[in-house]
Scaffold this active site. Structure first.
Site, PDB file in Angstrom:
ATOM      1  N   GLU A  41       2.790   1.518  -1.823  1.00  0.00           N
ATOM      2  CA  GLU A  41       3.037   0.297  -1.063  1.00  0.00           C
ATOM      3  C   GLU A  41       1.839  -0.622  -1.315  1.00  0.00           C
ATOM      4  OE1 GLU A  41       3.547   0.767   3.157  1.00  0.00           O
ATOM      5  OE2 GLU A  41       3.852  -1.387   3.425  1.00  0.00           O
ATOM      6  N   ARG A 266      -0.595  16.777   0.488  1.00  0.00           N
ATOM      7  CA  ARG A 266      -1.448  15.645   0.141  1.00  0.00           C
ATOM      8  C   ARG A 266      -2.877  16.120  -0.041  1.00  0.00           C
ATOM      9  NH1 ARG A 266      -2.157  10.852   2.991  1.00  0.00           N
ATOM     10  NH2 ARG A 266       0.079  10.721   3.004  1.00  0.00           N
ATOM     11  N   LYS A 276      -4.958   4.283   4.419  1.00  0.00           N
ATOM     12  CA  LYS A 276      -5.221   2.902   3.989  1.00  0.00           C
ATOM     13  C   LYS A 276      -5.539   2.012   5.182  1.00  0.00           C
ATOM     14  CE  LYS A 276      -1.615   2.800   1.168  1.00  0.00           C
ATOM     15  NZ  LYS A 276      -0.561   2.254   0.303  1.00  0.00           N
TER      16      LYS A 276
HETATM   17  P1  ATP Z   1      -1.910   6.146   3.279  1.00  0.00           P
HETATM   18  O1  ATP Z   1      -1.583   7.275   4.218  1.00  0.00           O
HETATM   19  O2  ATP Z   1      -3.241   6.244   2.654  1.00  0.00           O
HETATM   20  O3  ATP Z   1      -1.645   4.802   3.835  1.00  0.00           O
HETATM   21  P2  ATP Z   1       0.602   6.117   1.943  1.00  0.00           P
HETATM   22  O4  ATP Z   1       1.294   7.402   1.707  1.00  0.00           O
HETATM   23  O5  ATP Z   1       1.135   5.242   3.017  1.00  0.00           O
HETATM   24  O6  ATP Z   1      -0.944   6.390   2.059  1.00  0.00           O
HETATM   25  P3  ATP Z   1       1.635   4.866  -0.374  1.00  0.00           P
HETATM   26  O7  ATP Z   1       1.177   3.631  -1.031  1.00  0.00           O
HETATM   27  O8  ATP Z   1       2.966   4.886   0.255  1.00  0.00           O
HETATM   28  O9  ATP Z   1       0.515   5.261   0.643  1.00  0.00           O
HETATM   29  O10 ATP Z   1       1.508   6.096  -1.379  1.00  0.00           O
HETATM   30  C1  ATP Z   1       2.037   6.090  -2.674  1.00  0.00           C
HETATM   31  C2  ATP Z   1       2.245   7.499  -3.122  1.00  0.00           C
HETATM   32  O11 ATP Z   1       1.009   8.201  -3.093  1.00  0.00           O
HETATM   33  C3  ATP Z   1       3.190   8.251  -2.212  1.00  0.00           C
HETATM   34  O12 ATP Z   1       4.107   8.966  -3.015  1.00  0.00           O
HETATM   35  C4  ATP Z   1       2.321   9.153  -1.419  1.00  0.00           C
HETATM   36  O13 ATP Z   1       2.973  10.331  -1.091  1.00  0.00           O
HETATM   37  C5  ATP Z   1       1.153   9.393  -2.382  1.00  0.00           C
HETATM   38  N1  ATP Z   1      -0.065   9.699  -1.629  1.00  0.00           N
HETATM   39  C6  ATP Z   1      -0.659   8.930  -0.685  1.00  0.00           C
HETATM   40  N2  ATP Z   1      -1.734   9.544  -0.163  1.00  0.00           N
HETATM   41  C7  ATP Z   1      -1.845  10.733  -0.816  1.00  0.00           C
HETATM   42  C8  ATP Z   1      -2.750  11.837  -0.735  1.00  0.00           C
HETATM   43  N3  ATP Z   1      -3.770  11.835   0.114  1.00  0.00           N
HETATM   44  N4  ATP Z   1      -2.547  12.885  -1.555  1.00  0.00           N
HETATM   45  C9  ATP Z   1      -1.523  12.893  -2.430  1.00  0.00           C
HETATM   46  N5  ATP Z   1      -0.636  11.899  -2.552  1.00  0.00           N
HETATM   47  C10 ATP Z   1      -0.777  10.833  -1.752  1.00  0.00           C
HETATM   48 MG    MG Z   2       3.617   5.359   2.326  1.00  0.00          MG
END
Ligand code: ATP
Ligand code: MG
Length: 565
Positions: A41, A266, A276
């Site tokens: 995102e 994760r 984020k």
């Molecule tokens: P955050 O919790 O940091 O806001 P998010 O999951 O909302 O992260 P996205 O931009 O939606 O952020 O993530 C893009 C991709 O990266 C998704 O497929 C998500 O599962 C993966 N991802 C995000 N954080 C991690 C992590 N700590 N370890 C592994 N994969 C991750």
């Molecule tokens: Mg997300």
């Protein structure tokens, strides 16, 4: 801090996801196709957790002849921005990956809308006019079933009409939502008639004001995967309970081949926050200088800190992919960058806390050049000439007027080696009126040129140095962990991660001196400062005023000694 797990070395084992993919390929499940996607995102910069997902998605596709898409999951206009889109593209490329195609979920808004209409026509979705608060109350709890909304049985025609008018902008934000009609009594809360669309008047960074209704992630994601013919939709464990909804959307809207969602754990790192939202808070409230502050766990921060893409990929390979949540020691990340830079970073000498040394028996005005090996790990790196003269600087910590037990470096009457130069002996300590040591007087032994005594006598310490007349003044930034506790988010109710920020995470040294060969260094060039660690030229550097970030210290006794009180 525990040591990195050395047993994790060697080729990456075939993890459970690769096993599934291999099985599907062998069984021709998707006609032998493999398609993955990385779906960030654009509401912040990528972090090391995303790197794990990037290495997995792009890695699996690359290794097994598939394709990987970069898809911006831009369904929430209020938090998203083109700045983030650009940063994400740059970071993925820098990590060493290229996408086979790039998409935006917003490209699918029209198709997603049409799918929602189909759901309504099938009696699988309805417009609800309860307030957000009421919807919450009707949802029930983990132990109690929810209650059907009084609007749940609206006719298909009424739903179609209301949904069209939602799109047309006839209603204020929050007046209605489109919900899936699934099961208000489901033990899985995600299936209690989840929202599919909401009204939100916000300008989208790509579609502008064309829409005032936006699809929810749980609805847009499976369909985006299907539109792109993704075969394996890899996501993190918190989406496990959303999988039935993922499958529900596909079941009712996609004929034929469907993507499969597979969850993995994760990445969690100790001493680090990775949400984020929290990283944005650090940036906006200026606890750090920006998303690329070298203390941030962002890809851009790690890059600026001096991490290489190879080291990050190596780290991701070492930690592997599994289904069980765990916390990785940041020491493992440091181990990966040390190992990489040890092989390729040229060695140079720089003094962080200079102490002046005058060699009383060295001819005044004379300069000679000693040969110094550039990288003992890389014979092809050759040697360089480093100027040596009567007045030098050494590290303050390398001298003790009253040496404690086992202190083998310089002290009055002691002899030590100056790296690749000469043996010197301290003969006098010069102090200022305040009693502080300002200069050492030493003698050098001309017979020890190159660093060995012809009579075979030995010294117990070899120290780095710079020639005063030739030294380059540089700024050096030393970093420590951004948080002072292992689990910055684990303070319990009411606790705030900002309360456990490490007040000493940045130490700026203005008076450091480096050997003159560094004058040519460019932004992002990396070096080992002998005995001090690996350093990288920061973008704040200007011609004649270089700034170095310490990427990581060396893992030797010096690193510990140097962290003095
Ligand atoms: P955050 O919790 O940091 O806001 P998010 O999951 O909302 O992260 P996205 O931009 O939606 O952020 O993530 C893009 C991709 O990266 C998704 O497929 C998500 O599962 C993966 N991802 C995000 N954080 C991690 C992590 N700590 N370890 C592994 N994969 C991750
Ligand atoms: Mg997300």
């Amino acid at each position: 801090m525990s040591e990195p797990d050395e047993s994790a070395k060697g080729p990456a084992p075939v993890d459970f996801i690769r096993q599934i993919v291999d099985g599907d390929l062998a069984a021709q499940k998707h006609g032998g196709r493999l398609a993955t996607r990385f779906p960030p995102e654009p509401n912040g910069y990528l972090h090391i957790g995303h790197a794990k997902s990037i290495c997995l998605n792009f890695g699996v596709a690359r290794e097994r002849g598939g394709v990987c898409h970069l898809r911006f999951d831009d369904t929430n206009p209020t938090k998203e921005d083109i700045e983030y889109v650009e940063a994400i593209e740059k970071d993925v490329r820098w990590l060493g990956f290229t996408w086979d195609a790039m998409f935006y979920a917003s490209d699918y808004f029209e198709k997603l809308y049409a799918c929602a209409v189909t759901l309504i026509e099938k009696g699988k979705a309805y417009v609800d006019s309860l307030s957000a608060e009421e919807i919450r109350a009707y949802r029930g709890t983990l132990t109690e079933p929810g209650t059907n909304s009084p609007y749940r049985d609206r006719s298909i025609d009424e739903n179609l009409d209301l949904f069209a008018r939602m799109r047309a902008g006839e209603f204020p934000d929050g007046a209605h939502v489109l919900r899936a009609k699934i099961d208000m009594a489901s033990p899985n809360m995600n299936l209690r008639d989840p929202a599919l669309y909401r009204i939100r008047r916000a300008t989208h960074h790509r579609t502008g004001d064309a829409w005032c209704i936006y699809p929810m992630y749980d609805y847009a994601h499976p369909l985006s995967d299907a539109f792109e013919r993704i075969t394996h939709s890899l996501c993190t464990l918190e989406f496990e309970a959303h999988r039935p909804l993922y499958d529900w959307c596909l079941e009712h809207l996609v004929a034929g081949e469907r993507p499969q969602q597979i969850e993995f754990a994760r990445l969690n790192l100790n001493y680090t926050v990775m949400s984020k939202r929290k990283l944005l808070q650090l940036v906006q409230q200026r606890y750090v200088s920006g998303w690329d502050d070298p203390r941030m766990p962002t890809i851009s921060g790690l890059r600026r800190r001096g991490y290489t893409p190879e080291s990050i990929r190596d780290f991701c390979a070492r930690i592997g992919v599994a289904k069980k949540e765990n916390v990785i020691d940041v020491a493992q990340l440091e181990h990966s960058i040390r190992e990489d830079l040890n092989k390729r970073a040229p060695r140079v000498m720089a003094v962080l806390h200079p102490l002046k040394v005058v060699l009383t028996n060295y001819p005044e005005g004379e300069v000679e050049y000693v040969d110094v090996i550039n990288n003992p790990e890389d014979a092809s790196a050759g040697t360089r000439k480093v100027p040596f003269s009567r007045v030098l600087y050494i590290e303050q910590d390398d001298f003790r007027e009253v040496p404690p037990k086992k202190f083998f470096r310089l002290s009055p009457g002691k002899e030590v080696r100056l790296r690749c130069a000469y043996f010197i002996t301290c003969t006098e300590v010069v102090k200022n009126d305040a009693g502080e040591i300002v200069e050492l007087r030493c003698t050098y032994d001309p017979a020890t040129r190159g660093g060995d005594a012809p009579d075979g006598r030995r010294v117990k310490a070899t120290m780095h140095w710079v020639s005063a007349a030739h030294a380059l003044p540089v700024e050096v930034r030393l970093y420590d962990r951004l948080f002072s506790v292992e689990d910055p988010e684990g303070g319990g109710p009411g606790a705030n991660f900002l309360d456990v920020l490490n007040p000493q995470s940045l130490d700026v040294l203005k008076g450091a001196l480096a050997e003159p060969s560094l004058a040519e260094a460019k932004v992002l060039d990396r070096f080992q400062f002998e005995r001090l660690g690996y350093f990288c030229v920061d973008a704040d550097s200007t011609p004649g005023a270089l700034v170095f970030n310490r990427t990581v210290s060396l893992r030797d006794t010096w690193a510990k000694i140097e962290q003095r009180a």
